[in-house]
Design a protein around this motif. Structure first.
Motif, mmCIF file in Angstrom:
data_model
loop_
_atom_site.group_PDB
_atom_site.id
_atom_site.type_symbol
_atom_site.label_atom_id
_atom_site.label_comp_id
_atom_site.label_asym_id
_atom_site.label_seq_id
_atom_site.Cartn_x
_atom_site.Cartn_y
_atom_site.Cartn_z
ATOM 1 N N SER A 191 -15.056 76.746 60.769
ATOM 2 C CA SER A 191 -14.116 75.974 61.586
ATOM 3 C C SER A 191 -14.485 74.498 61.477
ATOM 4 O O SER A 191 -15.282 73.975 62.255
ATOM 5 C CB SER A 191 -14.160 76.433 63.047
ATOM 6 N N ILE A 192 -13.898 73.854 60.490
ATOM 7 C CA ILE A 192 -14.152 72.440 60.226
ATOM 8 C C ILE A 192 -13.075 71.634 60.945
ATOM 9 O O ILE A 192 -11.886 71.922 60.805
ATOM 10 C CB ILE A 192 -14.093 72.147 58.715
ATOM 11 N N PRO A 193 -13.456 70.595 61.729
ATOM 12 C CA PRO A 193 -12.432 69.793 62.387
ATOM 13 C C PRO A 193 -11.642 68.964 61.375
ATOM 14 O O PRO A 193 -12.205 68.406 60.432
ATOM 15 C CB PRO A 193 -13.219 68.883 63.336
ATOM 16 N N VAL A 194 -10.344 68.909 61.600
ATOM 17 C CA VAL A 194 -9.446 68.095 60.784
ATOM 18 C C VAL A 194 -8.413 67.508 61.740
ATOM 19 O O VAL A 194 -8.058 68.134 62.735
ATOM 20 C CB VAL A 194 -8.801 68.914 59.639
ATOM 21 N N TYR A 195 -7.937 66.309 61.426
ATOM 22 C CA TYR A 195 -7.057 65.598 62.339
ATOM 23 C C TYR A 195 -5.710 65.329 61.690
ATOM 24 O O TYR A 195 -5.601 65.141 60.485
ATOM 25 C CB TYR A 195 -7.709 64.273 62.775
ATOM 26 N N THR A 196 -4.697 65.297 62.556
ATOM 27 C CA THR A 196 -3.351 64.938 62.152
ATOM 28 C C THR A 196 -2.707 64.236 63.334
ATOM 29 O O THR A 196 -3.351 64.022 64.365
ATOM 30 C CB THR A 196 -2.548 66.172 61.684
ATOM 31 N N TYR A 197 -1.449 63.891 63.205
ATOM 32 C CA TYR A 197 -0.750 63.268 64.330
ATOM 33 C C TYR A 197 0.629 63.872 64.494
ATOM 34 O O TYR A 197 1.224 64.404 63.558
ATOM 35 C CB TYR A 197 -0.654 61.745 64.146
ATOM 36 N N GLU A 198 1.102 63.787 65.719
ATOM 37 C CA GLU A 198 2.455 64.227 66.042
ATOM 38 C C GLU A 198 2.974 63.272 67.101
ATOM 39 O O GLU A 198 2.436 63.231 68.208
ATOM 40 C CB GLU A 198 2.432 65.664 66.558
ATOM 41 N N THR A 248 -1.238 63.197 55.830
ATOM 42 C CA THR A 248 -1.104 63.488 57.259
ATOM 43 C C THR A 248 -2.305 64.215 57.851
ATOM 44 O O THR A 248 -2.358 64.386 59.069
ATOM 45 C CB THR A 248 0.170 64.319 57.546
ATOM 46 N N PHE A 249 -3.250 64.649 57.047
ATOM 47 C CA PHE A 249 -4.447 65.338 57.537
ATOM 48 C C PHE A 249 -5.688 64.689 56.948
ATOM 49 O O PHE A 249 -5.733 64.389 55.756
ATOM 50 C CB PHE A 249 -4.439 66.827 57.136
ATOM 51 N N SER A 250 -6.701 64.499 57.794
ATOM 52 C CA SER A 250 -7.965 63.934 57.326
ATOM 53 C C SER A 250 -9.077 64.347 58.279
ATOM 54 O O SER A 250 -8.837 64.620 59.460
ATOM 55 C CB SER A 250 -7.881 62.400 57.280
ATOM 56 N N SER A 251 -10.294 64.342 57.764
ATOM 57 C CA SER A 251 -11.459 64.592 58.614
ATOM 58 C C SER A 251 -11.841 63.334 59.398
ATOM 59 O O SER A 251 -12.689 63.383 60.277
ATOM 60 C CB SER A 251 -12.646 65.065 57.766
ATOM 61 N N ASP A 252 -11.206 62.204 59.076
ATOM 62 C CA ASP A 252 -11.479 60.921 59.728
ATOM 63 C C ASP A 252 -10.376 60.608 60.746
ATOM 64 O O ASP A 252 -9.268 60.224 60.361
ATOM 65 C CB ASP A 252 -11.549 59.823 58.664
ATOM 66 N N PRO A 253 -10.662 60.744 62.048
ATOM 67 C CA PRO A 253 -9.618 60.493 63.051
ATOM 68 C C PRO A 253 -9.127 59.048 63.053
ATOM 69 O O PRO A 253 -7.964 58.799 63.380
ATOM 70 C CB PRO A 253 -10.283 60.866 64.377
ATOM 71 N N ASP A 254 -9.985 58.094 62.660
ATOM 72 C CA ASP A 254 -9.557 56.693 62.610
ATOM 73 C C ASP A 254 -8.508 56.474 61.513
ATOM 74 O O ASP A 254 -7.567 55.703 61.691
ATOM 75 C CB ASP A 254 -10.751 55.762 62.393
ATOM 76 N N LEU A 255 -8.675 57.148 60.378
ATOM 77 C CA LEU A 255 -7.684 57.054 59.314
ATOM 78 C C LEU A 255 -6.353 57.647 59.772
ATOM 79 O O LEU A 255 -5.286 57.076 59.531
ATOM 80 C CB LEU A 255 -8.188 57.779 58.053
ATOM 81 N N VAL A 256 -6.417 58.772 60.474
ATOM 82 C CA VAL A 256 -5.191 59.405 60.976
ATOM 83 C C VAL A 256 -4.508 58.480 61.985
ATOM 84 O O VAL A 256 -3.277 58.354 61.990
ATOM 85 C CB VAL A 256 -5.503 60.789 61.592
ATOM 86 N N LEU A 257 -5.279 57.797 62.824
ATOM 87 C CA LEU A 257 -4.710 56.834 63.765
ATOM 88 C C LEU A 257 -3.988 55.720 63.013
ATOM 89 O O LEU A 257 -2.878 55.326 63.382
ATOM 90 C CB LEU A 257 -5.800 56.256 64.673
ATOM 91 N N THR A 258 -4.578 55.236 61.921
ATOM 92 C CA THR A 258 -3.943 54.200 61.096
ATOM 93 C C THR A 258 -2.609 54.711 60.544
ATOM 94 O O THR A 258 -1.602 54.005 60.576
ATOM 95 C CB THR A 258 -4.875 53.772 59.941
ATOM 96 N N ILE A 309 -4.119 64.797 66.900
ATOM 97 C CA ILE A 309 -4.403 66.201 67.179
ATOM 98 C C ILE A 309 -5.573 66.674 66.334
ATOM 99 O O ILE A 309 -5.587 66.452 65.112
ATOM 100 C CB ILE A 309 -3.162 67.068 66.879
ATOM 101 N N GLU A 310 -6.506 67.319 66.975
ATOM 102 C CA GLU A 310 -7.617 67.938 66.246
ATOM 103 C C GLU A 310 -7.274 69.398 66.019
ATOM 104 O O GLU A 310 -6.896 70.109 66.947
ATOM 105 C CB GLU A 310 -8.928 67.840 67.026
ATOM 106 N N LYS A 311 -7.406 69.823 64.779
ATOM 107 C CA LYS A 311 -7.214 71.229 64.421
ATOM 108 C C LYS A 311 -8.478 71.697 63.723
ATOM 109 O O LYS A 311 -9.390 70.911 63.483
ATOM 110 C CB LYS A 311 -5.995 71.389 63.517
ATOM 111 N N GLN A 312 -8.488 72.956 63.369
ATOM 112 C CA GLN A 312 -9.625 73.550 62.661
ATOM 113 C C GLN A 312 -9.139 74.115 61.330
ATOM 114 O O GLN A 312 -8.003 74.578 61.222
ATOM 115 C CB GLN A 312 -10.261 74.665 63.499
ATOM 116 N N CYS A 313 -10.039 74.106 60.342
ATOM 117 C CA CYS A 313 -9.707 74.676 59.040
ATOM 118 C C CYS A 313 -10.974 75.220 58.402
ATOM 119 O O CYS A 313 -12.075 74.893 58.817
ATOM 120 C CB CYS A 313 -9.053 73.627 58.137
ATOM 121 N N GLU A 314 -10.786 76.073 57.388
ATOM 122 C CA GLU A 314 -11.939 76.593 56.632
ATOM 123 C C GLU A 314 -12.346 75.638 55.526
ATOM 124 O O GLU A 314 -13.510 75.576 55.156
ATOM 125 C CB GLU A 314 -11.606 77.961 56.033
ATOM 126 N N ALA A 315 -11.359 74.900 54.978
ATOM 127 C CA ALA A 315 -11.619 73.952 53.902
ATOM 128 C C ALA A 315 -10.668 72.770 54.072
ATOM 129 O O ALA A 315 -9.502 72.951 54.433
ATOM 130 C CB ALA A 315 -11.414 74.601 52.541
#
Length: 177
Positions: free
Chosen positions: A82-89, A117-127, A94-100
């Motif tokens: 369960s690796i955290p990954v971020y996106t926006y809506e 639209t998805f990244s492990s870096d929440p700051d990039l997703v905010l941008t 939004i933080e989600k989980q993924c295997e890869a």
């Protein structure tokens, strides 16, 4: 929801993701070649039937045991990581989980991780989210300007038609010579 259970059981090599239509099996170009209803656990769409190759095999195996397909769709998926990954809506990060991480991997809830639209870096997703919101504001402002122009033009045309009608009905009331 058992999107992963379906993928693993039928040994699906194509992209598998969950959309509002259901569990979609497809390619980067056509994501919904096969769609399985999440509510009923049955196949609801097959683009370009009949299918051959791997797509044909998936369908044959699903058709051979529809009860099993429904069970898999209803199953709770089990994930190794369960690796955290971020996106926006909208205005939410939004933080989600993924295997890869990364495309064409999906989140635990079945969302395809597109690279923009998805990244492990929440700051990039905010941008990205800010840029998307700014573009949306500009688009809607431009749309409102166009709507106001169209409304003004239509109001002018309506006034012309009303004047035409007024003149014609006055003419109709004049006594004949």
């Amino acid at each position: 929801m058992g999107w992963k259970a379906v993928r693993d059981h039928y040994r699906i090599d194509h992209d598998v993701q969950v959309t509002s239509a259901g569990i979609c099996i497809g390619s980067p170009y056509i994501h919904d070649i096969i769609v399985i209803s999440v509510d009923r656990g049955e196949i609801v769409r097959r683009w370009g039937e009949p299918h051959s190759g791997k797509l044909g095999r998936y369908l044959e195996e699903m058709d051979a045991d529809p009860v099993k397909l429904a069970e898999l769709v209803a199953a709770d998926d089990v994930f190794e990581r369960s690796i955290p990954v971020y996106t926006y809506e909208g205005g939410d990060i939004i933080e989600k989980q993924c295997e890869a991480l990364g495309y064409p991997n999906v989140t635990h809830d079945g969302c395809m991780q597109y690279e923009n639209t998805f990244s492990s870096d929440p700051d990039l997703v905010l941008t990205w989210a800010i840029a998307s919101a700014q573009a949306g504001v500009k688009w809607m402002r431009d749309a409102l300007i166009e709507t106001e122009k169209m409304r003004a033009e239509q109001s002018h045309r309506l006034a012309q038609r009303e004047e035409d009608l007024r003149r014609l009905t006055e003419r109709d009331r004049r006594p004949s010579a």
